[in-house]
Design an enzyme around this catalytic site. Sequence first.
Site, short mmCIF file in Angstrom:
data_model
loop_
_atom_site.label_atom_id
_atom_site.label_comp_id
_atom_site.label_asym_id
_atom_site.label_seq_id
_atom_site.Cartn_x
_atom_site.Cartn_y
_atom_site.Cartn_z
N ASP A 125 0.84 -1.20 0.00
CA ASP A 125 0.00 0.00 0.00
C ASP A 125 0.87 1.25 0.00
OD1 ASP A 125 -2.46 -1.28 -0.01
OD2 ASP A 125 -2.57 -1.39 2.17
N ARG A 178 -2.13 -1.21 -8.45
CA ARG A 178 -3.48 -0.84 -8.04
C ARG A 178 -3.57 0.69 -8.15
NH1 ARG A 178 -4.51 -1.56 -1.98
NH2 ARG A 178 -5.13 -3.72 -2.41
#
Length: 301
Positions: A125, A178
């Site tokens: 992330d 992502r």
Amino acid sequence: MVLSVAGNSLVSGFIKKYGMKLGAARFVAGETLKEALEQVKLLNRDGLVVTLDHLGEFVFNEDEAWASTRACLDVLDGIKASGVNSNMSLKMTSLGLDLSKELCMKHMRMILDKAREYDNFVRIDMEDYAHIDVTMEIFNELRQEYGKHVGLVIQAYLYRTVDDMKLLEETYENLNLRLVKGAYLESPEVAYPNMEDVNKNYKKIIEMHLLAGHFTAVASHDDVMINFTKDLVKKHNIPNSQFEFQMLYGVRPETQRELVKEGYAMRVYVPYGNDWYGYFSRRIAERPANAFFIIKNMFRK
């Protein structure tokens, strides 16, 4: 204001005791890995794939960093043992990034060694702006070592994003990213302050990554972005195997299943753990619009 209320001992004590029953369980898949895996099985049953995330608060010493690392290793073991269709997401600050880059790298390699052994995948992330440079450095090192087993998150609301992506795309083949709008409250010196500009840049990087032939995870609950992606792949004959949609656990679940019925890959971000309260509070507080967003989506199909 939200965080100050959330930080009140009476408020936090009440929510931690009753919050899962009062609504937090809609967004957090339990406090234990066992509970989370049961939810993953149910999602898989409906054709949804998953990324699991063990929630963790701030890490202040090496013991806490190791505990978070151990939890990530347990996630990979649990996925393997249960046979569910899931990969894993993590935040490197929970692995000791703020203590030292070396410590974080040590823990990341332990996790990725196991992911490679199990032929699984770990998503790093992206966190706030202060951590971007070191995150990019670490990702580059790990991508060269672990190839397809590691991916990254890219945030559309940053001015630097297009340049970062160009560099990554020129360096790697089969780059799994992502793409998100971005959830941290950043200075207008580094991020677009207006959502119109964020949306424009988001469309730009979705198109850029897909047309470059890389795997693209479009992480959005925004119908405009979902439909934009559908139209783009249709126009350019991009196979469904080159991209997937991603949404948060508990947000627009019926839409998630509709996308599966339409033949698209739909991955659900599933958080779990004892520290769910911090995740739940920050999800609302990171950006003021999130409070309205969460409330609005509780009543959307």
